[in-house]
Design an enzyme around this catalytic site. Structure first.
Site, PDB file in Angstrom:
ATOM      1  N   LYS A   1      -7.760   1.623  -3.140  1.00 49.03           N
ATOM      2  CA  LYS A   1      -7.436   1.167  -1.779  1.00 49.03           C
ATOM      3  C   LYS A   1      -7.588   2.309  -0.757  1.00 49.03           C
ATOM      4  CE  LYS A   1      -5.124  -1.000   1.594  1.00 49.03           C
ATOM      5  NZ  LYS A   1      -5.456  -2.216   2.266  1.00 49.03           N
TER       6      LYS A   1
ATOM      7  N   THR B   1       0.872  -1.182   0.000  1.00 46.91           N
ATOM      8  CA  THR B   1       0.000   0.000   0.000  1.00 46.91           C
ATOM      9  C   THR B   1       0.899   1.219   0.000  1.00 46.91           C
ATOM     10  OG1 THR B   1      -1.656  -1.173   1.294  1.00 46.91           O
ATOM     11  CG2 THR B   1      -1.820   1.229   1.239  1.00 46.91           C
TER      12      THR B   1
ATOM     13  N   LYS C   1      -1.752   4.910   8.645  1.00 50.04           N
ATOM     14  CA  LYS C   1      -0.938   4.995   7.415  1.00 50.04           C
ATOM     15  C   LYS C   1      -1.842   5.239   6.196  1.00 50.04           C
ATOM     16  CE  LYS C   1       1.627   2.232   4.119  1.00 50.04           C
ATOM     17  NZ  LYS C   1       2.207   0.954   3.719  1.00 50.04           N
TER      18      LYS C   1
HETATM   19  P1  NAD Z   1       5.902  -5.901   7.254  1.00 53.62           P
HETATM   20  O1  NAD Z   1       6.646  -4.773   7.852  1.00 53.62           O
HETATM   21  O2  NAD Z   1       5.575  -7.085   8.073  1.00 53.62           O
HETATM   22  O3  NAD Z   1       6.701  -6.429   5.948  1.00 53.62           O
HETATM   23  C1  NAD Z   1       7.441  -5.606   5.090  1.00 53.62           C
HETATM   24  C2  NAD Z   1       8.742  -6.333   4.801  1.00 53.62           C
HETATM   25  O4  NAD Z   1       9.487  -5.603   3.814  1.00 53.62           O
HETATM   26  C3  NAD Z   1       9.649  -6.452   6.030  1.00 53.62           C
HETATM   27  O5  NAD Z   1       9.891  -7.829   6.282  1.00 53.62           O
HETATM   28  C4  NAD Z   1      10.932  -5.727   5.610  1.00 53.62           C
HETATM   29  O6  NAD Z   1      12.109  -6.328   6.113  1.00 53.62           O
HETATM   30  C5  NAD Z   1      10.852  -5.830   4.107  1.00 53.62           C
HETATM   31  N1  NAD Z   1      11.660  -4.847   3.388  1.00 53.62           N
HETATM   32  C6  NAD Z   1      11.734  -3.497   3.574  1.00 53.62           C
HETATM   33  N2  NAD Z   1      12.571  -2.954   2.673  1.00 53.62           N
HETATM   34  C7  NAD Z   1      13.047  -3.976   1.906  1.00 53.62           C
HETATM   35  C8  NAD Z   1      13.946  -4.063   0.815  1.00 53.62           C
HETATM   36  N3  NAD Z   1      14.561  -2.977   0.321  1.00 53.62           N
HETATM   37  N4  NAD Z   1      14.189  -5.271   0.269  1.00 53.62           N
HETATM   38  C9  NAD Z   1      13.594  -6.372   0.752  1.00 53.62           C
HETATM   39  N5  NAD Z   1      12.727  -6.371   1.795  1.00 53.62           N
HETATM   40  C10 NAD Z   1      12.461  -5.177   2.361  1.00 53.62           C
HETATM   41  O7  NAD Z   1       4.580  -5.274   6.613  1.00 53.62           O
HETATM   42  P2  NAD Z   1       3.256  -6.045   6.131  1.00 53.62           P
HETATM   43  O8  NAD Z   1       2.240  -6.038   7.229  1.00 53.62           O
HETATM   44  O9  NAD Z   1       3.638  -7.331   5.481  1.00 53.62           O
HETATM   45  O10 NAD Z   1       2.731  -5.021   5.015  1.00 53.62           O
HETATM   46  C11 NAD Z   1       3.330  -4.941   3.731  1.00 53.62           C
HETATM   47  C12 NAD Z   1       2.514  -3.971   2.901  1.00 53.62           C
HETATM   48  O11 NAD Z   1       1.167  -4.436   2.812  1.00 53.62           O
HETATM   49  C13 NAD Z   1       2.442  -2.559   3.500  1.00 53.62           C
HETATM   50  O12 NAD Z   1       2.507  -1.634   2.448  1.00 53.62           O
HETATM   51  C14 NAD Z   1       1.084  -2.532   4.198  1.00 53.62           C
HETATM   52  O13 NAD Z   1       0.535  -1.244   4.285  1.00 53.62           O
HETATM   53  C15 NAD Z   1       0.270  -3.429   3.277  1.00 53.62           C
HETATM   54  N6  NAD Z   1      -0.887  -4.085   3.913  1.00 53.62           N
HETATM   55  C16 NAD Z   1      -0.758  -4.666   5.131  1.00 53.62           C
HETATM   56  C17 NAD Z   1      -1.867  -5.282   5.712  1.00 53.62           C
HETATM   57  C18 NAD Z   1      -1.759  -5.955   7.057  1.00 53.62           C
HETATM   58  O14 NAD Z   1      -2.818  -6.286   7.626  1.00 53.62           O
HETATM   59  N7  NAD Z   1      -0.577  -6.204   7.579  1.00 53.62           N
HETATM   60  C19 NAD Z   1      -3.099  -5.295   5.034  1.00 53.62           C
HETATM   61  C20 NAD Z   1      -3.178  -4.726   3.776  1.00 53.62           C
HETATM   62  C21 NAD Z   1      -2.058  -4.116   3.215  1.00 53.62           C
END
Ligand code: NAD
Length: 294
Positions: free
Chosen positions: A168, A93, A243
């Site tokens: 979204k 997102t 966010k």
């Molecule tokens: P998270 O923080 O658990 O996962 C993100 C991952 O990206 C981390 O493991 C981090 O180490 C990795 N990362 C960051 N920079 C990187 C790079 N340069 N190379 C490789 N890996 C890298 O977050 P999440 O909950 O999995 O969310 C991910 C996305 O999905 C976000 O944009 C969030 O807004 C969206 N989202 C999350 C949810 C939810 O319920 N968690 C729901 C819908 C959307």
């Protein structure tokens, strides 16, 4: 079988990648955090040394990263090294502006691209029932659809580059505002001596009906599996709601849209999070509206 690189194996990325493995795809993964790589390996993902190594020979690269700056830096790194004609799908997102820049990086390097953020949370990611909201050219969407299928309950093509992110944040702005509205109604009902169940029974079949009430009720009882029944363990954390609301306000400012309730919801979730509730479910805002300590 398609070779898919999955970059960003966090709370969402890891279960999504696991569903691609289960569907028979070869999945090459990379994340910055060793413990996330360990989980991925246990799920059948082939762990690579860096994002470029994962993406180099992939037919499709999926990114699931925290914010626009991470997506753009990964795209700048991998796009010049990928096979011409390969497909980039960003399911993070992020802000609409960065999403459009990401599409431009892809185009400049002869790659197809789709922005495809999701709703459904970690539960939907594990169950393979996420809703994908996709933006990009029709040909790119048609190529992305079968790849997304094993992770999806529903896939909607919303329009051109950035349209998925736009859908979204519009949806989540409705959600943030409507949750506050429902929570305020329950707080008022409590003051008026009206039971939670009575308000629910009336409003759930009247003009107050909405998802925040009928699927995610912010008081315990009427909807047994809503986070209110487990002391507001998420679910969808308030920090993530904040966010998405901030992204909606950024977009509203840039586009010149008037969204006063979106702005107010952003402020209320900022206050709620600043009081130490960022990790609680977003429906817990009802406690803040009652003036309770978390
Ligand atoms: P998270 O923080 O658990 O996962 C993100 C991952 O990206 C981390 O493991 C981090 O180490 C990795 N990362 C960051 N920079 C990187 C790079 N340069 N190379 C490789 N890996 C890298 O977050 P999440 O909950 O999995 O969310 C991910 C996305 O999905 C976000 O944009 C969030 O807004 C969206 N989202 C999350 C949810 C939810 O319920 N968690 C729901 C819908 C959307």
């Amino acid at each position: 079988m398609t070779t898919i690189a999955f970059i960003g194996l966090g709370n969402m990325g890891n279960p999504m990648a696991a569903n691609l493995v289960k569907a028979g795809h070869a999945v090459l993964g990379f994340d910055l955090m060793p413990e996330h790589l360990e989980t991925a390996r246990n799920n059948g993902v082939t762990v690579m040394a860096n994002a470029a190594a994962a993406a180099k020979d992939a037919d499709v690269v999926i990114t699931m990263l925290p914010a626009g700056k991470h997506v753009l830096s990964v795209y700048e790194d991998i796009a010049p090294r990928m096979k011409k004609g390969a497909l980039l799908i960003d399911s993070s997102t992020i802000d609409v502006d960065s999403a459009r820049k990401a599409h431009a990086i892809a185009a400049k390097n002869g790659l197809h691209s789709v922005d495809a953020p999701v709703s459904g949370g970690t539960g939907g990611a594990a169950a393979g029932t996420l809703t994908f909201m996709a933006g990009g050219a029709k040909a790119a969407f048609d190529a992305a659809e079968p790849v997304l299928q094993p992770m999806a309950g529903r896939i909607v093509h919303c329009g051109d580059a950035g349209a998925g992110q736009a859908a979204k944040i519009c949806n989540n702005m409705i959600l943030g505002i409507s949750m506050i509205g429902v929570a305020e109604a329950f707080v008022l009902a409590e003051k008026l001596g009206l039971s939670h169940q009575a308000l629910f029974d009336v409003a759930s079949t009247s003009s107050g009906q909405c998802w925040s009430l009928t699927s995610y009720c912010p008081v315990p009882g009427p909807v047994p599996n809503s986070p209110a029944n487990r002391d507001y363990q998420p679910g969808f954390a308030a920090a993530l709601m904040l966010k998405d609301l901030k992204l909606s306000q950024e977009a509203a400012q840039q586009a010149g849209a008037v969204t006063p309730l979106g702005a107010e919801a952003t402020q209320l979730y900022a206050l709620y999070s600043a009081l130490g509730n960022g990790g609680a479910d977003f429906s817990g805002i009802i406690r803040f509206l009652r003036g309770e300590q978390a």
